[in-house]
Enzyme design. Structure first.
Site, PDB file in Angstrom:
ATOM      1  N   THR A   1       0.372  -1.393  -0.165  1.00  0.00           N
ATOM      2  CA  THR A   1       0.197   0.089  -0.107  1.00  0.00           C
ATOM      3  C   THR A   1       0.960   1.286   0.302  1.00  0.00           C
ATOM      4  OG1 THR A   1      -1.438  -1.035   0.854  1.00  0.00           O
ATOM      5  CG2 THR A   1      -1.860   1.169   1.363  1.00  0.00           C
TER       6      THR A   1
ATOM      7  N   GLY B   1       0.719  -0.706   5.249  1.00  0.00           N
ATOM      8  CA  GLY B   1       1.464  -1.659   6.393  1.00  0.00           C
ATOM      9  C   GLY B   1       0.460  -2.354   6.581  1.00  0.00           C
ATOM     10  N   GLY B   2      -0.560  -3.117   5.858  1.00  0.00           N
ATOM     11  CA  GLY B   2      -1.256  -4.109   6.675  1.00  0.00           C
ATOM     12  C   GLY B   2      -2.289  -3.606   7.908  1.00  0.00           C
TER      13      GLY B   2
HETATM   14  O1  DON Z   1      -6.899  -2.826   2.701  1.00  0.00           O
HETATM   15  C1  DON Z   1      -6.277  -3.638   3.356  1.00  0.00           C
HETATM   16  O2  DON Z   1      -6.285  -3.147   4.466  1.00  0.00           O
HETATM   17  C2  DON Z   1      -4.809  -3.870   3.466  1.00  0.00           C
HETATM   18  N1  DON Z   1      -4.976  -3.861   1.193  1.00  0.00           N
HETATM   19  C3  DON Z   1      -3.487  -3.273   2.882  1.00  0.00           C
HETATM   20  C4  DON Z   1      -2.302  -3.649   2.444  1.00  0.00           C
HETATM   21  C5  DON Z   1      -0.900  -2.677   3.048  1.00  0.00           C
HETATM   22  O3  DON Z   1      -1.390  -2.163   3.540  1.00  0.00           O
HETATM   23  C6  DON Z   1      -0.050  -2.911   2.076  1.00  0.00           C
HETATM   24  N2  DON Z   1       1.850  -2.730   2.805  1.00  0.00           N
HETATM   25  N3  DON Z   1       2.372  -2.735   3.678  1.00  0.00           N
END
Ligand code: DON
Length: 567
Positions: free
Chosen positions: A376, A468-469
């Site tokens: 992201t 950051g998931g």
């Molecule tokens: O929407 C979400 O929460 C995830 N798809 C975000 C993924 C993400 O932040 C990956 N990055 N490190």
């Protein structure tokens, strides 16, 4: 056999990410860039510059959003995208707030159990790698919706510098080169050939993405219809069906970005406004901040044992609620008012004790009477007119599904993994979901993205967000607290060491080598397991703080290539 190879490659990818995270870079500056009028902070210098140039031409924050978002799609294929989706929170200079949801959706042919085998077990990689993992992209609809409502410059003028950038090329950074090398084998396996980004690309090489330039040119002249109905749409659907995907032209035609009411709440003397469902960001952030508000964490001290205990226990409770109650509001009723009520949150924290941790297995979602039931990127913009936008956009995993549409010049997301494929089985971020986030045709998958804008004494105060998931929400939280409670500058607040708890697994994740051993031992002795290994905290916060004299200070995360620009 092919599946096995893909899975092994995926594991290698995760392991190598983790190895990388051990080489922590240390912050260099106390203060970020300061400008007097306008600013763009994003994951790439070129994107911040293109956004700033649009502002210099007299464009506003929404024009700059379109330019920055597309410039990230060119220079930051890791997460910048045309094949993904995102969320935007805005504040106009008259104090009006709003939010835009351009999250991906499940295709019409999606089914609840599409990622399960005959025995009902989740099939590894099916929701994360390749065409079957792709959700209907929302980004192009998002930037056009924002522009239609608030934009001021013509689209061709906004997109021309981005098209030039794709045609003339951009310079690969060291960090990018490392990632291209790490992901090279999985790119080759998924695409069955070498793609534009490979291990043969070296740092300081220039990459031109001529196909993406052509795609952007068509979109600039024909509008969003080109992506959802035109030549681009047809090519995308043919490509996906050849690769085993299920997205149809009807899916693309039906896609629309949606305006939503953001989540707003007060914490001490600030008003925090953040993303509403289908992102969990705003609700979780509100719950956590309301649960910690009665504690004097300022007096406990930044990253002190006592402050960490309070924050972790609030995080644990909010993430347990997230897993049960939250999903796409167009499909499930979310008891938002109850989840955010003072009475409910006081009750939720009533068993907190500095003596003993709450054990996650003994904790479930809170009871609400009458209720039935990896990559992201973020950018923050403040324009010279006083408007602000906070945007988080994603392909989900790094380079999304790893599937690259050669002819169109972009990667496709693997956002379907953000659904709960099976209740109780964690997704790639270890997050567990329930019925509220099960798969259904046309439904949006739950997100953790937390684009946020803060107001103080009725004036714009801070704009921030991060990738950051699952660690997005807690990273946004800590950045806010670092400024408001611990008196840091914007840059210090972004750079400070971070920790994270998400209910399950029952552990505190900490940035590697950034917390004193003694503190870690004390936490462990008090019954809090620490995990500095996998998965790493991948948050890269990009933020803007309005200083007392009205000038703007940037916080561009030192952990990435993130850069601020402005005037
Ligand atoms: O929407 C979400 O929460 C995830 N798809 C975000 C993924 C993400 O932040 C990956 N990055 N490190």
């Amino acid at each position: 056999m092919k599946k096995l190879i893909l899975f092994s490659l995926f594991c290698i990818t995760l392991i190598s990410c983790n190895e990388n995270s051990k080489k922590q870079t240390q912050p260099k500056t106390q203060r970020g860039l300061i400008t007097s009028k306008a600013m763009v902070v994003s994951a790439r210098a070129e994107a911040s510059k293109i956004g700033t140039d649009i502002l210099k031409k007299g464009g506003n924050a929404f024009d700059a959003m379109m330019a920055t978002e597309m410039a990230l799609a060119v220079t930051y294929p890791y997460a910048g995208n045309l094949g993904g989706g995102g969320f935007m929170v805005y504040r106009l200079n008259d104090g009006t707030f709003g939010a835009l949801d351009y999250r991906e959706k499940a295709p019409l042919a999606a089914t609840k159990n599409m990622y399960l085998d005959e025995e009902g077990n989740v099939i590894k990689d099916k929701s994360t790698v390749g065409a079957f993992a792709v959700g209907i992209p929302g980004t192009v609809a998002g930037i056009f919706a924002a522009h239609e409502k608030f934009g001021s410059l013509p689209i061709t003028e906004i997109l021309q510098p981005v098209i030039d950038l794709a045609n003339n090329g951009f310079v690969i950074t060291e960090k990018q080169q490392q990632r291209f090398t790490e992901y090279d084998s999985i790119f080759n396996a998924v695409n069955e050939k070498e793609i534009l980004f490979s291990k043969h690309t070296k740092a300081n090489d220039t990459i031109k993405n001529l196909k993406l330039a052509e795609t952007l040119k068509r979109i600039a002249s024909k509008g969003k219809e080109e992506f959802y109905k035109g030549e681009t749409a047809k090519h995308l659907v043919d490509f996906l069906s050849q690769k085993g995907g299920i997205i149809t032209l009807e899916d693309l035609e039906l896609y629309e970005a949606k305006w939503r009411d953001p989540i707003a709440f007060n914490y001490k003397d600030i008003k925090v406004v953040s993303m509403s469902p289908p992102s969990s960001g705003g609700i979780c952030l509100a719950q956590i901040m309301k649960m910690i508000e009665p504690f004097d964490i300022q007096q406990y001290g930044h990253n002190s044992l006592k402050a960490i205990k309070v924050i972790v226990e609030a995080e644990r409770r909010a993430y347990a609620d997230r897993s049960f109650y939250l999903g796409d509001p167009d499909f499930v009723d979310i008891p938002t008012n109850h989840l955010l009520s003072d009475v409910y949150l006081q009750e939720r924290m009533s068993d907190f004790s500095f003596k003993n941790p709450t054990i996650s297995d003994s904790l479930s979602y809170g009871i609400i009477p009458g209720y039935e039931s990896d990559q992201t990127t973020h950018y923050s913009i403040v324009d010279q007119f006083g408007n602000a936008v906070s945007v988080t956009t994603t392909l989900n995993g790094a380079y999304g599904s790893k599937l690259y549409v050669d002819e169109l010049g972009f990667f496709l997301n693997n956002e379907m993994d953000d659904f709960s494929s099976k209740p109780g089985v964690p997704n790639v971020y270890g997050l567990i979901g329930a019925e509220a986030n099960s798969i259904a045709p046309q439904k949006r998958m739950l997100s953790a993205m937390t684009p946020t804008i803060i107001e103080k004494e009725g004036e714009l105060h801070m704009v921030l967000g991060t990738p950051g998931g699952s660690t997005i929400i807690t990273s946004v939280l800590q950045t806010i607290l670092n400024v408001e409670e611990f008196g840091m500058t914007m840059q210090q607040a972004v750079d400070a060491p971070r920790f994270h708890h998400q209910w399950l697994p029952d552990e505190i994740r900490m940035e590697v080598n950034r917390f004193p051993d003694e503190l870690k031992q004390q936490l462990q002795k008090s019954g809090y397991p620490i995990n500095e290994e996998a998965p790493p905290i991948t948050a890269r916060v990009d933020a803007i703080l309005v200083l007392d004299d009205g000038s703007l200070e940037a916080g561009a995360d030192h952990r990435g290539d993130d850069t601020a620009d402005g005037f």
